[in-house]
Design an enzyme around this catalytic site. Sequence first.
Site, PDB file in Angstrom:
ATOM      1  N   LYS A  50       0.846  -1.205   0.000  1.00 55.84           N
ATOM      2  CA  LYS A  50       0.000   0.000   0.000  1.00 55.84           C
ATOM      3  C   LYS A  50       0.881   1.254   0.000  1.00 55.84           C
ATOM      4  O   LYS A  50       0.649   2.190  -0.768  1.00 55.84           O
ATOM      5  CB  LYS A  50      -0.945  -0.024   1.218  1.00 55.84           C
ATOM      6  CG  LYS A  50      -2.024  -1.106   1.104  1.00 55.84           C
ATOM      7  CD  LYS A  50      -2.837  -1.295   2.384  1.00 55.84           C
ATOM      8  CE  LYS A  50      -3.817  -2.455   2.243  1.00 55.84           C
ATOM      9  NZ  LYS A  50      -4.610  -2.730   3.454  1.00 55.84           N
ATOM     10  N   GLN A  94      -4.316  -1.572   9.724  1.00 61.54           N
ATOM     11  CA  GLN A  94      -4.316  -2.903   9.120  1.00 61.54           C
ATOM     12  C   GLN A  94      -4.912  -3.919  10.088  1.00 61.54           C
ATOM     13  O   GLN A  94      -4.551  -3.962  11.261  1.00 61.54           O
ATOM     14  CB  GLN A  94      -2.882  -3.296   8.719  1.00 61.54           C
ATOM     15  CG  GLN A  94      -2.788  -4.570   7.910  1.00 61.54           C
ATOM     16  CD  GLN A  94      -3.471  -4.490   6.535  1.00 61.54           C
ATOM     17  OE1 GLN A  94      -3.567  -3.420   5.931  1.00 61.54           O
ATOM     18  NE2 GLN A  94      -3.961  -5.608   6.046  1.00 61.54           N
ATOM     19  N   ASP A 117     -10.749   3.021   4.417  1.00 61.19           N
ATOM     20  CA  ASP A 117     -11.031   1.580   4.374  1.00 61.19           C
ATOM     21  C   ASP A 117     -12.543   1.323   4.309  1.00 61.19           C
ATOM     22  O   ASP A 117     -12.968   0.205   4.018  1.00 61.19           O
ATOM     23  CB  ASP A 117     -10.488   0.892   5.639  1.00 61.19           C
ATOM     24  CG  ASP A 117      -9.234   0.083   5.358  1.00 61.19           C
ATOM     25  OD1 ASP A 117      -9.082  -0.388   4.215  1.00 61.19           O
ATOM     26  OD2 ASP A 117      -8.430  -0.081   6.290  1.00 61.19           O
TER      27      ASP A 117
HETATM   28  N1  GUN Z   1      -7.061  -6.862   6.372  1.00 58.20           N
HETATM   29  C1  GUN Z   1      -7.495  -7.578   5.309  1.00 58.20           C
HETATM   30  N2  GUN Z   1      -8.002  -6.762   4.355  1.00 58.20           N
HETATM   31  C2  GUN Z   1      -7.880  -5.506   4.830  1.00 58.20           C
HETATM   32  C3  GUN Z   1      -8.223  -4.235   4.289  1.00 58.20           C
HETATM   33  O1  GUN Z   1      -8.765  -4.088   3.183  1.00 58.20           O
HETATM   34  N3  GUN Z   1      -7.935  -3.167   5.088  1.00 58.20           N
HETATM   35  C4  GUN Z   1      -7.363  -3.316   6.303  1.00 58.20           C
HETATM   36  N4  GUN Z   1      -7.130  -2.203   7.024  1.00 58.20           N
HETATM   37  N5  GUN Z   1      -7.042  -4.478   6.830  1.00 58.20           N
HETATM   38  C5  GUN Z   1      -7.292  -5.568   6.088  1.00 58.20           C
END
Ligand code: GUN
Length: 292
Positions: A50, A94, A117
């Site tokens: 990311k 995350q 998110d």
């Molecule tokens: N863990 C698995 N997928 C995601 C996501 O799209 N965003 C975040 N913050 N954590 C995740």
Amino acid sequence: MLLLDGKLASQAIKSELKQQIINLKNDRKPHLAAILVGNDGASETYVASKVKSCEEIGFQSTLIRLPHSASEVELLQKIDNCNHNPEIDGILVQLPLPKHINEQKIIEAIDPSKDVDGFHPVSVGRLVQGLSTFIPATPYGIMLMLEHFNIETKGKHAVVIGRSNIVGRPMSILLSSNVSKGNCTVTICHSATKNLKEICLQADIIVAALGRPLFVTADMVKEGAVVIDVGITRIEDASAKKGYRIKGDVDFENVSAKASAITPVPGGVGLMTIAGLLKNTMQAYLNRTQQG
Ligand code: GUN
């Protein structure tokens, strides 16, 4: 069979965003803050991708790391700092978080205007009501992929396997909404579903998001169906360079012989998740700088 190549589709979206950045009048660029607690291998990889993607297209990014032992209060403090920092447009924490931290409390602590998110109840509520919002990155990325490859969805029967807040549930809402690449009749399947195979055999579109490697087999798929694989499970394999291989929820080798279109794993939905996140971050920036 059309390969729904996430590399192609995500590159196209990243190129568009890069051009938008070049055209910006403002010196301040969109800024994403990513918070990573602990050092789970998969989470490390996702967050690194990311951050790297932000750099590639000219966004600013800040990676905030906390040890696995960090308390809920410490994490809430970091979120509060980001919420109040006018230079930060988007915040992501995350997931999953260590067990001693209440995930829901953390999600709800993020300012909805920076919730790139799309996990905050305000964002989810707006999604359900068809209002403008931040769509969770993975379902958003899948919609962008359907758009990129111009997959027909109107009036189709979509079967979503999995009801998580991150993928399955928002995916089912989007596919049933009156939006581009929506207007499907949607069935959500989960661990208590009976006759899963029979339901899948009726599907024009299958979205597999349950996190069980190779769960969807060829005998569950109708000839000509579109198959979207959201699974990304690491399977230990000493012969692999990294010591593991990534497996999707779909038996690609056999299902691809029946599908009209299918996403590979890796190289499919995972890359689109990042594209969705970047688009949300751009939108958060535009909302905040009142250019949107
Ligand atoms: N863990 C698995 N997928 C995601 C996501 O799209 N965003 C975040 N913050 N954590 C995740």
